[in-house]
Design an enzyme around this catalytic site. Structure first.
Site, PDB file in Angstrom:
ATOM      1  N   HIS A   1      38.696  11.112  27.901  1.00 34.35           N
ATOM      2  CA  HIS A   1      39.970  11.168  27.199  1.00 34.35           C
ATOM      3  C   HIS A   1      40.856  12.283  27.750  1.00 34.35           C
ATOM      4  O   HIS A   1      40.394  13.138  28.485  1.00 34.35           O
ATOM      5  CB  HIS A   1      39.791  11.310  25.685  1.00 34.35           C
ATOM      6  CG  HIS A   1      39.126  12.574  25.238  1.00 34.35           C
ATOM      7  ND1 HIS A   1      37.772  12.792  25.341  1.00 34.35           N
ATOM      8  CD2 HIS A   1      39.634  13.694  24.673  1.00 34.35           C
ATOM      9  CE1 HIS A   1      37.480  13.980  24.853  1.00 34.35           C
ATOM     10  NE2 HIS A   1      38.594  14.559  24.441  1.00 34.35           N
TER      11      HIS A   1
ATOM     12  N   HIS B   1      43.829  15.163  26.667  1.00 33.30           N
ATOM     13  CA  HIS B   1      44.539  15.955  25.654  1.00 33.30           C
ATOM     14  C   HIS B   1      45.741  16.582  26.331  1.00 33.30           C
ATOM     15  O   HIS B   1      45.620  17.103  27.435  1.00 33.30           O
ATOM     16  CB  HIS B   1      43.676  17.131  25.168  1.00 33.30           C
ATOM     17  CG  HIS B   1      42.647  16.776  24.169  1.00 33.30           C
ATOM     18  ND1 HIS B   1      42.911  16.705  22.826  1.00 33.30           N
ATOM     19  CD2 HIS B   1      41.339  16.510  24.308  1.00 33.30           C
ATOM     20  CE1 HIS B   1      41.807  16.407  22.184  1.00 33.30           C
ATOM     21  NE2 HIS B   1      40.832  16.279  23.062  1.00 33.30           N
TER      22      HIS B   1
ATOM     23  N   TYR C   1      42.805  24.799  20.948  1.00 32.77           N
ATOM     24  CA  TYR C   1      41.904  23.662  20.737  1.00 32.77           C
ATOM     25  C   TYR C   1      41.825  22.801  21.994  1.00 32.77           C
ATOM     26  O   TYR C   1      40.735  22.418  22.437  1.00 32.77           O
ATOM     27  CB  TYR C   1      42.394  22.815  19.553  1.00 32.77           C
ATOM     28  CG  TYR C   1      41.675  21.503  19.406  1.00 32.77           C
ATOM     29  CD1 TYR C   1      40.404  21.447  18.847  1.00 32.77           C
ATOM     30  CD2 TYR C   1      42.251  20.320  19.841  1.00 32.77           C
ATOM     31  CE1 TYR C   1      39.740  20.242  18.717  1.00 32.77           C
ATOM     32  CE2 TYR C   1      41.596  19.115  19.716  1.00 32.77           C
ATOM     33  CZ  TYR C   1      40.337  19.078  19.150  1.00 32.77           C
ATOM     34  OH  TYR C   1      39.691  17.877  19.034  1.00 32.77           O
TER      35      TYR C   1
ATOM     36  N   GLN D   1      38.335  22.340  24.202  1.00 33.66           N
ATOM     37  CA  GLN D   1      37.737  21.076  23.772  1.00 33.66           C
ATOM     38  C   GLN D   1      36.460  20.752  24.529  1.00 33.66           C
ATOM     39  O   GLN D   1      35.483  20.314  23.949  1.00 33.66           O
ATOM     40  CB  GLN D   1      38.749  19.934  23.943  1.00 33.66           C
ATOM     41  CG  GLN D   1      38.223  18.574  23.561  1.00 33.66           C
ATOM     42  CD  GLN D   1      37.898  18.461  22.091  1.00 33.66           C
ATOM     43  OE1 GLN D   1      38.554  19.050  21.269  1.00 33.66           O
ATOM     44  NE2 GLN D   1      36.876  17.713  21.762  1.00 33.66           N
TER      45      GLN D   1
END
Length: 143
Positions: A61, A63, A125, A129
């Site tokens: 993924h 971010h 964050y 991650q």
């Protein structure tokens, strides 16, 4: 003080936390594709007058904290980045050199949240991650 930007009649600070995944959440973002995507995402954001403030490419993924001017919709910018990056991946890594207009590398949809006053927390964050995921994976192995 916050970093405000200006257009002809607007002063703004619109930042979003965006997450999206490859089809079937396959772990495909590594090596040359990962390096290539980092460059492509920044260039595509610049083409839409946006700026990726913070970003991290995980194996399954993406971010990013992205600054988008109020004259562009979030869905338009994210769709543009996903669509053009999929075409770029197909051309550079899947041998499709020309007359190629659509590749389904990314899954449909995405997650988006306004950053607002918690920007520092969201950026931290995103930055941490991968460490958090690795720690969680280690805890699962201990069961």
């Amino acid at each position: 003080m916050r970093e405000y930007q200006s257009l002809s009649n607007t002063t703004w600070n619109c930042r979003y936390h965006v997450v999206f995944i490859p089809k079937k959440r396959k772990k495909m973002i590594f090596g040359k594709i990962r390096k290539h995507l980092g460059e492509v995402f920044h260039e595509l954001a610049r083409q839409k007058e946006c700026q990726i403030v913070e970003g991290h490419l995980m194996r399954d993924h993406v971010h990013m904290c992205i600054s988008i001017p109020p004259k562009h919709s979030v869905s338009h910018v994210v769709g543009y980045i996903k669509g053009k990056s999929a075409i770029s991946i197909a051309r550079n890594f899947m041998g499709r050199a020309k007359d190629f207009t659509g590749e389904s590398f990314w899954a449909r949809g995405y997650f988006v949240s306004t950053v607002g006053l918690d920007e520092d927390m969201v950026r931290a964050y995103i930055r941490n991650q991968e460490k958090s995921d690795e720690h969680y994976d280690q805890l699962k192995f201990g069961m």
